[in-house]
Design an enzyme around this catalytic site. Structure first.
Site, PDB file in Angstrom:
ATOM      1  N   ILE A   1       0.817  -1.216   0.000  1.00 46.61           N
ATOM      2  CA  ILE A   1       0.000   0.000   0.000  1.00 46.61           C
ATOM      3  C   ILE A   1       0.850   1.265   0.000  1.00 46.61           C
ATOM      4  O   ILE A   1       0.307   2.372  -0.001  1.00 46.61           O
ATOM      5  CB  ILE A   1      -0.961   0.017   1.212  1.00 46.61           C
TER       6      ILE A   1
ATOM      7  N   ARG B   1       5.288   2.979   0.092  1.00 46.88           N
ATOM      8  CA  ARG B   1       6.742   2.812   0.199  1.00 46.88           C
ATOM      9  C   ARG B   1       7.282   3.906   1.106  1.00 46.88           C
ATOM     10  O   ARG B   1       6.879   5.068   0.991  1.00 46.88           O
ATOM     11  CB  ARG B   1       7.400   2.882  -1.179  1.00 46.88           C
TER      12      ARG B   1
ATOM     13  N   ASN C   1      10.895   5.381   3.619  1.00 45.26           N
ATOM     14  CA  ASN C   1      12.336   5.606   3.497  1.00 45.26           C
ATOM     15  C   ASN C   1      13.139   4.330   3.684  1.00 45.26           C
ATOM     16  O   ASN C   1      14.252   4.203   3.168  1.00 45.26           O
ATOM     17  CB  ASN C   1      12.790   6.646   4.525  1.00 45.26           C
ATOM     18  N   PHE C   2      12.575   3.366   4.448  1.00 46.70           N
ATOM     19  CA  PHE C   2      13.340   2.172   4.808  1.00 46.70           C
ATOM     20  C   PHE C   2      12.877   0.925   4.066  1.00 46.70           C
ATOM     21  O   PHE C   2      13.556  -0.089   4.087  1.00 46.70           O
ATOM     22  CB  PHE C   2      13.239   1.927   6.313  1.00 46.70           C
ATOM     23  N   GLY C   3      11.714   0.976   3.449  1.00 45.55           N
ATOM     24  CA  GLY C   3      11.199  -0.205   2.762  1.00 45.55           C
ATOM     25  C   GLY C   3       9.745  -0.018   2.379  1.00 45.55           C
ATOM     26  O   GLY C   3       9.226   1.106   2.355  1.00 45.55           O
ATOM     27  N   GLU C   4       9.090  -1.124   2.096  1.00 43.76           N
ATOM     28  CA  GLU C   4       7.704  -1.081   1.626  1.00 43.76           C
ATOM     29  C   GLU C   4       6.727  -1.204   2.792  1.00 43.76           C
ATOM     30  O   GLU C   4       7.074  -1.692   3.870  1.00 43.76           O
ATOM     31  CB  GLU C   4       7.472  -2.201   0.611  1.00 43.76           C
ATOM     32  N   VAL C   5       5.491  -0.766   2.532  1.00 44.49           N
ATOM     33  CA  VAL C   5       4.418  -0.836   3.524  1.00 44.49           C
ATOM     34  C   VAL C   5       3.312  -1.721   2.957  1.00 44.49           C
ATOM     35  O   VAL C   5       2.896  -1.545   1.801  1.00 44.49           O
ATOM     36  CB  VAL C   5       3.861   0.560   3.859  1.00 44.49           C
TER      37      VAL C   5
ATOM     38  N   LYS D   1       5.067  -2.084   8.185  1.00 42.81           N
ATOM     39  CA  LYS D   1       6.221  -1.417   7.580  1.00 42.81           C
ATOM     40  C   LYS D   1       7.398  -2.390   7.607  1.00 42.81           C
ATOM     41  O   LYS D   1       7.741  -2.923   8.665  1.00 42.81           O
ATOM     42  CB  LYS D   1       6.582  -0.151   8.360  1.00 42.81           C
TER      43      LYS D   1
ATOM     44  N   ASP E   1       8.588  16.087  11.728  1.00 38.90           N
ATOM     45  CA  ASP E   1       8.197  15.888  10.326  1.00 38.90           C
ATOM     46  C   ASP E   1       6.681  15.988  10.182  1.00 38.90           C
ATOM     47  O   ASP E   1       6.056  15.186   9.492  1.00 38.90           O
ATOM     48  CB  ASP E   1       8.702  14.531   9.834  1.00 38.90           C
TER      49      ASP E   1
END
EC number: 2.7.10.2
Length: 533
Positions: A278, A280, A282-286, A301, A394
């Site tokens: 669903i 992407r 900073n560290f990988g896919e979601v 995550k 952020d």
């Protein structure tokens, strides 16, 4: 109602002579004729049809018996209805029963028939049994009310802890970063076992003389050892070191004292079913997913296995922050999967998606009051974080989520920090800083605080009321910084209420000390919403 009742049983006599039998018949006959208002017994056919032998026939006695049974039934129904409506706990339930029984009084009524045997004959002497009182009858019937609610399966054999696999050991922490190990080990002799990141090796980490020490567990010939004897499994090796108090190695002299257990947030990878991708990060896919235990929808995550250890530690920073918080406007952490690679952070799945996409697709159809309410949600979540000395760093529409009921939740704590004094000094450069959302003191000096989050909240307000427009769209990051230093601020979005824009301007005060707290921002938005009915 259930419960076994017994038929009345005549008193036994030791004499078995015919004269004694005749005497009993005569006495019964005389006793029957002495009862007031009792008529003569009907024919054998009549009283047999009634279920009574000739020696027991008494219309008034039979009527009284039926009346008592009807009263018992009515009382039982009344008690069931009353208790089902009123009982709130076992203690209250017991208190009501005691009250009802006390109202019956101490005088015992005549014996009563069992309800399930009302139509059976009581004249058969070989089946006669001792009587019970009406009070006991009621108690037996009421016992059905308290029958067990659930039936349990038979107990299963318990497996000793030392025989359970490594992944089920409470002291096995999986692929956690080495830096986190130092935070977990508190006292000399504290230990845990983890997986070395990137090397697929198991490491025993122990605190000794104030320093964490790390020992690679050797695996050869299907045995695990550190020094000396090998064991078929790592749990057996650790159990041997604990029970024998043998040093890990002769040279180190280190002895295991106390296992550091993983916390309640640690899940096994097998506990989570992954769905579709669903997003992407900073560290990988979601991914979307579900928990096997109860089918709870979750967002998962993942962290790329190829990332260096320091970035994997940053990935888990979000989970370390979130597991301390519980607020309806903060996305909820469910757990982390660190037992093996890839590492997962498991969070509640917020079905409405990110706030920025929501604004661009559904924003034009929102009423002004609904939009103000969503920003009120954001302020409530940030007020909570402010009370916990958490600096988000952020805050933006892309990092907020929307539920199906249009409730807004603060998300994406990958850059967040929790500081005792509420101030975080960054030394990592400008590489990942969202310049157009960041306060000038953070850009210039790396100084982050709740006040710098308030500046970002002002930009979030502008995004919301511009329905997802890009702030400073015509300026580069460097041009934006220069414009802010010269006092330039964003213009009010079209159709933005004046009181909302005044709040934005207060959030964009150059001096952090002149910006409102999130508590004040929250109260201002509540007041603004009430004025826009």
């Amino acid at each position: 109602a259930s419960g076994q009742l017994h038929r009345p049983q005549p008193q036994e006599h030791t004499s078995t002579s015919a004269a004694a039998g005749t005497w009993r018949h005569t006495q019964a006959s005389e006793s029957r004729h002495r009862l007031p208002h009792c008529s003569a017994a009907p024919s054998h056919q009549d009283h047999s049809a009634m279920g009574f032998g000739p020696e027991l026939w008494c219309p008034k006695g039979h009527s009284e018996l039926l009346r008592l049974q009807d009263s018992e039934l009515r009382l039982l129904e009344l008690m069931k209805k009353w208790m089902s409506e009123r009982a709130k706990s076992d203690r209250e339930y017991a208190g009501m029963l005691h009250h009802m029984f006390s109202q019956l009084g101490s005088e015992e009524p005549p014996p009563a028939l069992p309800l399930q045997e009302d139509r059976q004959s009581v004249c058969s002497t070989d089946q006669e049994r001792s009587g019970v009182t009406a009070l006991e009858t009621i108690k037996n019937h009421i016992s059905g009310i308290f029958s067990p609610r659930f039936s349990l399966p038979p107990p299963v054999p318990l497996i000793p802890e030392v025989q359970k696999p490594l992944c089920q050991q409470a002291w096995y922490h999986g692929a956690i970063p080495r830096s986190e190990v130092q935070e977990l080990l508190k006292c000399s002799g504290d230990f845990l076992v983890r997986e070395s990141q990137g090397k697929q090796e198991y490491v025993l980490s122990v605190l000794w003389d104030g320093q964490p020490r790390h020992f690679i567990i050797q695996a050869a010939d299907n045995l695990y050892r550190l020094e000396g004897d090998g064991f078929p499994t790592i749990p057996l090796l650790i159990d041997h070191l604990l029970q024998s108090q043998q040093p890990i190695t002769r040279k180190s002299g280190i002895v295991l004292t106390r296992a550091v257990l993983k916390d309640k947030w640690v899940l096994n990878h097998e506990d989570v079913l992954l769905g579709e991708r669903i997003g992407r990060g900073n560290f990988g896919e979601v991914f979307s997913g579900r928990l096997r235990a109860d089918n709870t929808p979750v967002a998962v995550k993942s962290c790329r296995e190829t990332l260096p250890p320091e970035l994997k530690a940053k990935f888990l920073q979000e989970a370390r922050i979130l597991k301390q918080y519980n607020h309806p406007n903060i996305v909820r952490l469910i757990g982390v999967c660190t037992q093996k690679q890839p590492i997962y952070i498991v969070m509640e799945l917020v079905q409405g998606g990110d706030f920025l996409s929501f604004l661009r697709s559904k924003g034009p159809h929102l009423k002004m009051k609904e939009l103000i309410k969503m920003m009120e949600n954001a302020a409530a979540g940030m007020e909570y974080l402010e009370s916990k000395h958490c600096i988000h760093r952020d805050l933006a529409a892309r990092n907020c989520l929307v539920t199906e009921k249009n409730t807004l939740k603060i998300s994406d704590f990958g850059m967040s920090r929790q500081e005792e004094d509420g101030v975080y000094a960054s030394t990592g450069g400008m590489k990942q800083i969202p310049v157009k959302w960041t306060a000038p003191e953070a850009l210039n000096y790396g100084r982050y605080s709740s006040e710098s989050d308030v500046w970002s909240f002002g930009i979030l307000l502008w995004e919301a009321f511009s329905l997802g427009a890009v702030p400073y769209a015509n300026l580069s990051n460097q041009q934006t910084r220069e414009a802010i230093e010269q006092g330039v601020r964003l213009e009010p979005p079209e159709q933005c209420p004046e009181d909302v824009y005044r709040l934005m301007q207060r959030c964009w005060e150059y001096d952090p000390r002149r910006r409102p707290s999130f508590g004040a921002v929250h109260q201002d938005l509540i007041a603004i919403r009430k004025r826009h009915r």
